[in-house]
Design an enzyme around this catalytic site. Structure first.
Site, PDB file in Angstrom:
ATOM      1  N   GLY A  30       0.807  -1.218   0.000  1.00 43.09           N
ATOM      2  CA  GLY A  30       0.000   0.000   0.000  1.00 43.09           C
ATOM      3  C   GLY A  30       0.835   1.259   0.000  1.00 43.09           C
ATOM      4  N   ARG A  62      -6.620  -0.768  -2.435  1.00 44.84           N
ATOM      5  CA  ARG A  62      -5.764   0.339  -2.025  1.00 44.84           C
ATOM      6  C   ARG A  62      -4.408   0.361  -2.734  1.00 44.84           C
ATOM      7  NH1 ARG A  62      -5.730  -3.722   1.418  1.00 44.84           N
ATOM      8  NH2 ARG A  62      -3.776  -4.506   2.284  1.00 44.84           N
ATOM      9  N   ARG A 122       8.406  -6.973  11.192  1.00 43.61           N
ATOM     10  CA  ARG A 122       9.491  -6.440  12.003  1.00 43.61           C
ATOM     11  C   ARG A 122      10.842  -7.042  11.643  1.00 43.61           C
ATOM     12  NH1 ARG A 122       8.276  -6.351  18.221  1.00 43.61           N
ATOM     13  NH2 ARG A 122       6.777  -4.832  17.459  1.00 43.61           N
ATOM     14  N   CYS A 176      -0.885 -24.311  27.168  1.00 43.87           N
ATOM     15  CA  CYS A 176      -2.014 -25.066  27.716  1.00 43.87           C
ATOM     16  C   CYS A 176      -3.338 -24.352  27.456  1.00 43.87           C
ATOM     17  CB  CYS A 176      -1.811 -25.313  29.207  1.00 43.87           C
ATOM     18  SG  CYS A 176      -1.492 -23.837  30.180  1.00 43.87           S
ATOM     19  N   CYS A 439      23.211  -0.397  17.491  1.00 41.51           N
ATOM     20  CA  CYS A 439      23.999   0.725  16.969  1.00 41.51           C
ATOM     21  C   CYS A 439      24.940   1.367  17.983  1.00 41.51           C
ATOM     22  CB  CYS A 439      23.084   1.789  16.368  1.00 41.51           C
ATOM     23  SG  CYS A 439      22.059   2.666  17.566  1.00 41.51           S
TER      24      CYS A 439
END
Length: 622
Positions: A30, A62, A122, A176, A439
């Site tokens: 998009g 879109r 990510r 569980c 960094c």
């Protein structure tokens, strides 16, 4: 679309630079489509784009560079063709590939003036962040989530990087709960995804869907009886689900009865689980196929298929039809990878989640809702994408002019009764976190883990790759010179099943880890940790070594306070954190004379010829 022209409002210097500036766009979704259009209209004549994804019908509302006839084709390739059909006077090179492959090393990124991220996961963003830091190339990160969006400038040594601040972990649930006692639609959807992987995907013991007799709540005679009957009842045998399915030739009726009747009856023998909960109701194949009270929702209707909740009878039909398609696809591959944009895979999870929801008296969801939840996606708004893409290109102009001090982050937000501000910039650049494990001058991270339980392979997969986002890590035990993990296939395979402690990795050990592909070096301090509570994460990753002190609980002493600045500098990730969320940030990387030829013993493999690849990344709300 008219031929591209350089905006006349820019300075003469920038107007001269634009036509010859090589720009890399990572992601053709998009935001990526809008960015490509803006670049082509603004005079940029040398553009490269990379995206591994293919076009789905759900993209068409879109992602305007795509049409119905493009469904199933490469986003990067079709985006290139669409832009060139309007403006053939520019050069666009497209890569249908993953930006994380070794063909796209530091030398590849060095070729560009600016890199523009338009990704939706990510892991890929972290990787691009590290590559831009290593190559010392400016990165502009962008993303949207519904009506909100963000644009952020990242430059090594000048701003924070994408990984300087911790991201909120993806919400996860105890095994569980998923396997025994679901109470929300998302529990059923996660179970459906796990079942997909058990039957068709890559084997992962952590994604077992069979009843969990180790559930603490199932303790007592009921749980023991259930465990004892486990090997006596062939229909509920919990070993090798894939092998059992293959032996039954993926018979839909047998699979259905196993997962939705036999396993549920097995759960009911764990009486302790149902003392305070409504017990589930087993459902067999014949009952589901002819479930009474189900309305016929016109299967051919797009709205009924995507937006309405399917009746149980239709769920059973889709369960069977999707299994046939997935079985055929599996015959040509070693395993399948679940993809929200793959219709048979999404249909399978939707059907399974709703059948399980029906059994446990949990509200069912439409396929559209399941896709949003299972893919961790907030539906995109085309207008937000367009606004963010416009802000991205405006920031590119500033970067080319080297007006870095005015490249502040910009946020797009929805109007509210409290504010009419829609576009809100930061007042200044955000400096790098001195404790960033990516960094900072000497990247360091502390890992709390049970060294007597976790294997070397689990450490590599769960911590180095999934949590710390490495691609090809090498790990050496500092002080002893023991090569624990190697990115060379087979070199340390004998270590895979050994516990960390068996290799001398104990409380206080130091590991030197190097990712040759990302040109990234990291020191890891190991702290022995035993999870005490049921919901405690199996491990923790902490960038602030002070947070690992035994006398401190949760990073600070009881009753103590912490300034906002100190809190801002701390980075902690739970072992349950997922890798895919939509967040936006920008990353920088340390400089070296030749980042591609760093200190790693594996770097000799990398330094490929000019090759280009990028991945998409999308951002979440600020």
């Amino acid at each position: 679309m008219s031929p591209s022209t350089v905006p006349c409002v820019l300075t003469e210097k920038v107007r001269e630079i634009i036509p010859t500036s090589k720009i890399l766009v990572v992601g053709a979704g998009g935001i990526g489509c809008e960015i490509l259009k803006n670049l082509a209209l603004s005079g940029f004549a040398d553009i490269e784009i990379i995206d591994l994804d293919t076009i789905d019908v759900s993209n068409l509302n879109r992602q305007f560079l795509f049409r119905k006839e493009h469904v199933g084709k490469s986003k990067a390739m079709v985006a290139r063709e669409s832009v060139l059909s309007y403006n053939p006077n520019i050069s666009i090179k497209a890569y249908h590939d993953s930006v994380t492959t070794q063909e796209y090393g530091v030398n590849f990124f060095k070729r560009f003036k600016v890199v523009l991220n338009a990704l939706d996961n990510r892991a890929a963003r972290n990787h691009v962040n590290r590559m831009c830091l290593a190559a010392d190339v400016p990165l502009i990160e962008s993303g949207t989530a519904g009506y909100v969006g963000q644009v952020e400038f990242i430059k090594k040594g000048l701003t924070q990087c994408y990984e300087c601040q911790p991201k909120p972990p993806q919400k996860t649930f105890p095994g569980c709960t998923i396997r025994n006692t679901p109470s929300e639609p998302v529990h059923c959807i996660v179970w459906g995804k796990h079942l997909f992987n058990q039957l068709f995907g890559e084997d992962d013991p952590d994604q077992d869907v069979s009843p969990d007799t180790a559930d603490p709540e199932a303790a007592g005679s009921a749980g023991l009886n259930a465990a004892a009957s486990e090997t006596e009842t062939g229909n509920v045998q919990r070993t090798s689900t894939r092998q059992w399915a293959q032996q039954s030739n993926y018979d839909a009726a047998k699979l259905f009865n196993k997962f939705f009747k036999d396993d549920i009856e097995y759960l009911l023998t764990m009486e302790n689980l149902w003392k305070t909960r409504k017990p589930p109701k087993p459902l067999n194949w014949r009952e589901a196929a002819s479930h009474e009270g189900d309305a016929d929702n016109s299967i051919d209707s797009v709205r009924a298929t995507d937006m309405q909740v399917w009746p149980i009878s239709k769920c059973a039909q889709v369960f069977a039809s999707s299994i046939d398609i997935l079985k055929e696809a599996l015959s040509k591959k070693e395993f399948l990878v679940w993809d929200k944009d793959d219709k048979p895979a999404l249909d399978f999870v939707t059907a399974c989640a709703n059948i399980r929801g029906h059994i446990f008296s949990i509200p069912q969801k439409s396929r559209f809702d399941v896709k949003s939840i299972a893919g961790n996606i907030i539906p995109a708004i085309a207008t937000t994408n367009a606004m963010v893409a416009g802000l991205v290109v405006l920031m590119v102009f500033k970067v080319l002019a080297e007006d870095y001090e005015n490249c502040n982050s910009i946020y797009v937000r929805q109007k509210s009764i409290h504010s009419n501000v829609v576009i809100a910039p930061d007042y200044h650049l955000i400096k790098a976190n001195p404790k960033c494990y990516v960094c900072s001058p000497q990247p360091y991270v502390g890992v709390s883990v049970n060294v007597d339980v976790m294997t070397v392979k689990e450490f590599e997969t769960e911590i180095l790759k999934k949590t710390l986002n490495m691609i090809a890590p090498d790990a050496i035990l500092d002080g002893k010179g023991v090569f624990v993990i190697s990115s060379e296939e087979g070199e340390t395979e004998a270590n895979n099943d050994k516990k960390l402690s068996e290799l001398g990795i104990v409380d206080g050990s130091i590991l030197k880890v190097d990712d040759f592909l990302q040109n990234y070096n990291l020191t890891i301090g190991v702290n022995h940790y035993v999870a005490k509570e049921k919901d405690d994460p199996p491990y923790k990753v902490v960038a602030d070594v002070d947070d690992l002190k035994p006398s401190v609980e949760n990073g600070q002493q009881n009753g103590s306070t912490e300034s906002s600045e100190e809190k801002h500098s701390k980075m902690e990730v739970d072992g349950n954190a997922g890798d895919d969320d939509d967040d936006l940030e920008i990353v920088d990387k340390p400089d070296e004379d030749d980042p591609q030829e760093g200190t790693s013993s594996k770097r000799r493999k990398l330094n490929p010829p000019e090759d280009e690849d990028d991945d998409l990344i999308m951002l979440d709300d600020p």
